[in-house]
Write a protein that holds these residues in place. Sequence first.
Motif, PDB file in Angstrom:
ATOM      1  N   GLY A 126       0.818  -1.196   0.000  1.00  0.00           N
ATOM      2  CA  GLY A 126       0.000   0.000   0.000  1.00  0.00           C
ATOM      3  C   GLY A 126       0.856   1.251   0.000  1.00  0.00           C
ATOM      4  O   GLY A 126       2.017   1.244  -0.407  1.00  0.00           O
ATOM      5  N   THR A 127       0.277   2.348   0.458  1.00  0.00           N
ATOM      6  CA  THR A 127       0.963   3.639   0.413  1.00  0.00           C
ATOM      7  C   THR A 127       1.463   4.039   1.795  1.00  0.00           C
ATOM      8  O   THR A 127       0.987   3.554   2.818  1.00  0.00           O
ATOM      9  N   GLN A 186      -0.184   9.497   4.329  1.00  0.00           N
ATOM     10  CA  GLN A 186       0.013  10.750   3.596  1.00  0.00           C
ATOM     11  C   GLN A 186      -0.087  11.995   4.467  1.00  0.00           C
ATOM     12  O   GLN A 186       0.263  13.083   4.029  1.00  0.00           O
ATOM     13  N   LEU A 217       5.797  -1.011  -1.058  1.00  0.00           N
ATOM     14  CA  LEU A 217       5.021   0.221  -0.992  1.00  0.00           C
ATOM     15  C   LEU A 217       4.923   0.870  -2.362  1.00  0.00           C
ATOM     16  O   LEU A 217       5.833   0.798  -3.185  1.00  0.00           O
ATOM     17  N   GLU A 218       3.791   1.522  -2.590  1.00  0.00           N
ATOM     18  CA  GLU A 218       3.543   2.203  -3.852  1.00  0.00           C
ATOM     19  C   GLU A 218       3.124   3.638  -3.569  1.00  0.00           C
ATOM     20  O   GLU A 218       2.997   4.057  -2.423  1.00  0.00           O
ATOM     21  N   GLY A 219       2.885   4.377  -4.663  1.00  0.00           N
ATOM     22  CA  GLY A 219       2.364   5.723  -4.530  1.00  0.00           C
ATOM     23  C   GLY A 219       3.446   6.751  -4.230  1.00  0.00           C
ATOM     24  O   GLY A 219       4.636   6.451  -4.211  1.00  0.00           O
ATOM     25  N   LEU A 271       7.728   3.023  -4.916  1.00  0.00           N
ATOM     26  CA  LEU A 271       7.206   4.378  -4.809  1.00  0.00           C
ATOM     27  C   LEU A 271       7.447   5.133  -6.106  1.00  0.00           C
ATOM     28  O   LEU A 271       8.439   4.920  -6.809  1.00  0.00           O
ATOM     29  N   ASN A 289      11.480  -0.027  -2.790  1.00  0.00           N
ATOM     30  CA  ASN A 289      10.032  -0.163  -2.830  1.00  0.00           C
ATOM     31  C   ASN A 289       9.581   0.087  -4.266  1.00  0.00           C
ATOM     32  O   ASN A 289      10.391  -0.007  -5.196  1.00  0.00           O
TER      33      ASN A 289
END
Length: 837
Positions: free
Chosen positions: A439-440, A443, A461-463, A485, A483
Amino acid sequence: MSWKEDSDCCSWDGVTCDSATGHVIGLDLSCSWLHGNIPSNSSLFFLPRLRKLNLASNDFNYSKISSGFTDQFSSLTLLNLSWSNFAGSIPPSLSNNITQLAYLDLSYNSFTGQIPSSFSNLQQLRHLDLRGNNFVGEIPASLGNNITQLTYLDLSVNSFSGQIPSPFANLHQLRHLDLRSNKFVGKIPASLGNNITQLAYLDLSSNSFTGQIPSSFSNLQQLHHLDLEFNSFVGKIPDMFTNLTQLSFLDLAYNELIGSIPSSIFELLNLTSVSLSFNNFSGSVELYDFAKLKNLKVLALSNISLSVSTKLTVNSSFPNLSELDLSACNISKFPDVLRTQHQLEWLDLSKNQIRGRIPSWMWDIGVHTLYYLDLSRNFLTSIDHLPWKNLEYLTLDSNLLQGSLPDLPPHMVELLISNNNLTGEIPSSFYLGMNNFQGTIPQTYAKGCNLTYLRLSGNHLEGPLPPSLINCVKLQFLDVGNNNLSGPIPECLGNSTLEILDMRMNKFSGSLPQTFAKSCVLVSLNLNGNRLEGPLPPSLVNCRHLEVIDVGNNQINETFPHWLDVLPELQVLTLRSNRFRGPIGDTKTRVPFPKLRIIDLSYNRFTGVLPIWYLNGFKAMMHGDNNSIEVNYMRSSNYSYYESISLTVKGNDIQMERILTIFATIDLSSNRFQGEISKVLGKLKSLKSLNMSHNNLTGGIPSSLRNLTALESLDLSSNKLAGRGPQFNTFGIDSYSGNSGLCGFPLSKSCSIDEASEPTTPTGFIEGDDASSWFDWKPAMLGYASGVVIGLSIGFMAFVTGRPQWFVRMIERKQSRKLTRVIRRGRAGRRSLLVHL
């Protein structure tokens, strides 16, 4: 405020007068915010009857001791100049003229040189404190021969060397002796225990003493503090403790002691602290043997090569400890002794065989006191609760933890929990690397966020990276490497409090932040392996503390960033595998890149001749310590973070997970450089690796390259070099292949002259195997011949990817001092290292 001209000076603060004559005999100006030097005509020296002078804890701006001290103060009995920023050597006249001194304290300044032999004149001296300076050399024998009234001697935290002088046996009155953190060697003379029987405090730690612990220490019946840690003592612990009934502090850690733990230690009822960690004992020990020591507060038995039995005996009780260290003690469950430890502050059970869940009764130990807990490298499967209200440091890495993390204590400073199998939501702080989080990243970070340490590397992790991180006004460490990202790097990071910024191996795109503030405190910037474009920001020069810049494997398209050469601390510069272009040219900086040791410009589009001006300015590569005996790696001083780098060695792209501090390399390969190889390269005597392959270099190999006696890897292949190439004929043919004009051994092409006339070559080089077999199970083979540097580095690269775990443990143990000593012994030691491998 009391110093007023219209009042009697004898009433002023810090002034003492003789009641009969009214003369000033004592002056105490300690902690008085004094600044600057003391000239020889200072009014201070108009007090010839002064007996006691205390100028401690001021700032005299690294000035030398004024001649006035030695010329005017013949009646002085006490002189205290500690913590006052004095510097230089001690003038011999100090001890020639002030012969009535009984108390002399010069500690924690910047004094240099040796102790003057004239100190033998100070025959009334009882207290001598020289700790925390830069003194060198041996202790003069006269210090023991003549100053026989000494009761207190502290020479710690200097660079004294040699052995303890035999005249020390004359110091019969000595009660306090501190020689820790120096470079003393040799055996401890038996006379230290036989003659100085009044000793109450003895600290010989952090030196290089050898031999056995003298059994004569049994005569030190007044001793209450004995510290021998970080030496090379061997043999068994002498059974000498029966007589040391006053002993309260005992530290024998980090030596090479063998055998069993003497039972007499368990009879020292006044002991409050015992540390035996990191030795080579054999057999086993019962934890409850220490139960008799009712005053015990600290017990450290980590890595002692024997099993610690924690079996509870009937009706036994255990003292209330503040620190318990049982790392690597072959323990299979949480010790029952912990059930009664409600005041515990520090607990280390790492590197054991504890399995399953953390038992619920553990929640009751040190609920309000525990601040450090290390349970790493066990087989724990879950942790349901963290009840410790004041816990600051929690280490759980390398277990089998599953599920999600419980709520964290409010005062947590560092959480290390990598190499588990945690899932669920990501807490917004601390060290959560090398797990399976997806997930992220959270934020939203609110204003006033207290986050200082964020490590999320090695997950899924993404985003984007949240711009709200700027609200964490104390954030110093950010590691989100390895990751998935993406998105731009937030511009705000250039105006942050970050010291470590590691974003390598992601999918970040766009440009770097273009504005780095003048207040920038960055030490390490690693953006390797992303999709970044655009130029490097010239404002990076505001980051004067930068040691590492790695922007390799991106898509940066610009000319060489020559303005980086003013950075005074830069040691590593990696621009490899980008779209840098054009000639490097010269610079207007007088000494460019003064501390640079690693520069990698490979796989770009640089043109023109080799950058002679820069090569001639790489001072750190000219004067590095090729004979260093320490095996140290570049790392952050505040965090458990080691610098790493990608290199090309023998045509293989490899990741060096830790960088030796003595490693120096230049990689200019796979560009479009032309012209001849400059003889200036011969000045870079610390070079371990040189790669200029796959360019358009012409001419011959300059004879000055013979001076590179530390060189362990050389690649000049695939150029247009010509002529005889014997300067390094112990390197393999692959170092020169692809140069049709080269001839002579080791190449197959013969020269027109007799090969027997080849000049001799430097020793200490080893022929390379083919590229595939060289990087195999013998990673230290290269180092065998020339310093073990690349060998150790490549060795680390090998075992972090699954090579023999016994070697991993050998390096990682704090006892890596053993390996250091192997290296220190030269060729014989290197052969010994190969036997180990």
